[in-house]
Enzyme design. Structure first.
Site, PDB file in Angstrom:
ATOM      1  N   HIS A 306       0.855  -1.180   0.000  1.00 34.87           N
ATOM      2  CA  HIS A 306       0.000   0.000   0.000  1.00 34.87           C
ATOM      3  C   HIS A 306       0.897   1.239   0.000  1.00 34.87           C
ATOM      4  O   HIS A 306       0.648   2.176  -0.750  1.00 34.87           O
ATOM      5  CB  HIS A 306      -0.923  -0.027   1.216  1.00 34.87           C
ATOM      6  CG  HIS A 306      -1.969   1.031   1.208  1.00 34.87           C
ATOM      7  ND1 HIS A 306      -2.893   1.147   0.194  1.00 34.87           N
ATOM      8  CD2 HIS A 306      -2.233   2.036   2.077  1.00 34.87           C
ATOM      9  CE1 HIS A 306      -3.696   2.180   0.449  1.00 34.87           C
ATOM     10  NE2 HIS A 306      -3.308   2.731   1.580  1.00 34.87           N
ATOM     11  N   GLU A 317       2.398  -1.021   8.021  1.00 30.67           N
ATOM     12  CA  GLU A 317       2.408  -2.029   6.957  1.00 30.67           C
ATOM     13  C   GLU A 317       3.652  -2.906   7.046  1.00 30.67           C
ATOM     14  O   GLU A 317       3.585  -4.113   6.785  1.00 30.67           O
ATOM     15  CB  GLU A 317       2.318  -1.381   5.585  1.00 30.67           C
ATOM     16  CG  GLU A 317       2.215  -2.408   4.472  1.00 30.67           C
ATOM     17  CD  GLU A 317       1.906  -1.826   3.103  1.00 30.67           C
ATOM     18  OE1 GLU A 317       1.521  -2.593   2.197  1.00 30.67           O
ATOM     19  OE2 GLU A 317       2.051  -0.599   2.930  1.00 30.67           O
ATOM     20  N   PHE A 402      -8.895   4.480   4.764  1.00 30.22           N
ATOM     21  CA  PHE A 402      -9.470   5.222   5.891  1.00 30.22           C
ATOM     22  C   PHE A 402     -10.613   4.410   6.500  1.00 30.22           C
ATOM     23  O   PHE A 402     -11.371   3.739   5.801  1.00 30.22           O
ATOM     24  CB  PHE A 402     -10.009   6.573   5.419  1.00 30.22           C
ATOM     25  CG  PHE A 402      -8.977   7.671   5.364  1.00 30.22           C
ATOM     26  CD1 PHE A 402      -7.635   7.435   5.580  1.00 30.22           C
ATOM     27  CD2 PHE A 402      -9.371   8.975   5.094  1.00 30.22           C
ATOM     28  CE1 PHE A 402      -6.700   8.456   5.536  1.00 30.22           C
ATOM     29  CE2 PHE A 402      -8.437  10.012   5.045  1.00 30.22           C
ATOM     30  CZ  PHE A 402      -7.104   9.755   5.261  1.00 30.22           C
TER      31      PHE A 402
END
Length: 417
Positions: A306, A317, A402
């Site tokens: 990502h 991450e 989000f």
């Protein structure tokens, strides 16, 4: 998780991104490490602290749509139609009436036609409200990219637009896989589209403080996993795939890039904008995607990150990859295409899948550019600065949004490829 005996394969790819107006051009520029970040031109950014973005440059919707349809659609839907047109052409799929009925469309977005609100605002506030376009609502609602593609090509099977923030494009691929496994569709146009470079969105992003402020060095602004990263670069684009049942693709002697082998969704249940710092729930999505593909961490040859370039997301991450892959994490290449194209928001997950699929085809992995000073907290192999040649049989594409929405897609080389 559906009928695993029914395999889904990707036979066509279409893309319009900040580094290319087609999938081949996008891929060439990603491998070359070219940045699509530049000074923002869509509107005057002078009042804002951030004046750079990753725009799609040179796109003319009239090349794929009639003037009437262009007037009735927002930019995100126009980009989706263009990407779908390329994907169908690439797949060589002739849309007979029977195929139209057995085909579906799932094209996701996060913000939809929000640009139309800015366009019509002068009429709504202080102007003549009777001049508001009668297509205001149809243009801005999120399902209109999928619907526009359905209308364009006469596709009469299931149609949907999943809204999962920055995970949206990956969620569309997960949905395509389920439709094929459950028999709801034999062919699916799946992907993501976003075009939300507007003053209202810009004001909100600047208020959050999530964007990179490197206005004087746009190409160096997106810096996933780098010590000096200071936010993401907002972008736009569309990526659409043709996904179809493997037996039908084989019967029509179609070229198949890879198998869409697995997908999984989880939710951090943590915060409106920040990831769960431990990365454990994102890691669970990675593990579940592997399980859905009947694969193990040892089979993973590439993680398409990502990789937003924000301090919290990149660190979380990194931990997620370690949790999911265990000891394998330090030897698996991790590529962050947002370093070049910025954050395509609703199309980001689909762009990550494109990288995975074409890495499988070519045995080449795009670099993470601008990784000049790796953050000590981000200590994996992020393919820094230059592309790498390496065999890829299975790739994971991460997409985290989000609200804590996580989606991970697994793509795999076909037997004998």
């Amino acid at each position: 998780m559906g009928d695993r005996a029914t395999r889904a394969v990707i036979t066509g790819i279409g893309a319009l991104t900040p580094v290319g107006l087609s999938a081949p051009e996008t891929w060439t520029n990603l491998l070359a490490g070219r940045s699509g970040v530049r000074p923002l031109t869509r509107f005057d950014p002078e009042p804002f602290p951030v004046r750079i973005a990753a725009e799609v440059v040179g796109f003319d919707p009239l090349t794929v749509m009639t003037r009437k349809r262009v007037r009735r659609t927002a930019r995100f839907a126009q980009l989706a139609v263009a990407a779908a047109t390329e994907a169908l052409r690439d797949a060589g799929l002739a849309l007979s009436p029977q195929i139209q009925e057995r085909s579906g469309v799932t094209i996701a977005t996060a913000l939809g036609g929000v640009d139309i609100i800015d366009q019509e605002a002068p009429h709504l506030f202080g102007g003549d409200r009777t001049r508001v376009t009668p297509f205001l609502l149809p243009m801005l609602i999120a399902n209109m990219a999928a619907s526009s593609v359905s209308i364009q090509f006469g596709i009469r099977g299931p149609s949907n637009a999943s809204v999962g923030a920055c995970a949206s494009g990956a969620i569309a691929l997960a949905e395509a896989l389920r439709w094929i496994q459950t028999g709801e569709a034999d062919y699916v146009l799946a992907g993501g589209a976003e075009a939300a470079l507007t003053p209202s969105v810009w004001a909100g992003l600047c208020a959050i403080g999530a964007l990179s402020t490197r206005n004087d060095a746009p190409e160096a602004a997106s810096r996933p996993f780098d010590r000096d990263r200071n936010g993401f670069v907002f972008g736009e684009g569309a990526v659409v795939f043709v996904v179809e049942r493997e037996d039908l693709a084989r019967a029509r002697e179609a070229h198949a890039y890879a198998e869409l082998a697995g997908a999984a969704l989880t939710s951090d249940a943590h915060h409106e904008t920040q990831p769960r710092p431990e990365g454990d729930v994102a890691a669970r999505a990675m593990r579940l995607a592997l399980e859905d593909a009947s694969a193990t961490p040892e089979a993973v040859d590439l993680v398409v990150a990502h990789g937003t370039g924000t301090p919290l997301n990149d660190a979380a991450e990194t931990l997620a990859i370690k949790h999911a892959l265990g000891g394998r994490a330090r030897t698996v290449p991790v590529s962050a295409p947002k370093s070049m194209v910025g954050h395509l928001i609703g199309a980001a997950g689909a762009l990550a899948a494109l990288v995975g699929v074409l890495a499988i085809r070519d045995g080449a992995i795009p670099p993470t550019i601008n990784l000049d000073h790796p953050d000590p907290a981000c200590d994996l192999d992020y393919v820094p600065l230059r592309a790498r040649t390496a065999p890829v049989r299975l790739a994971l594409a991460n997409a985290f949004g989000f609200g804590g929405q996580n989606c991970v897609v697994a793509v795999r080389a076909l037997p004998g490829r």
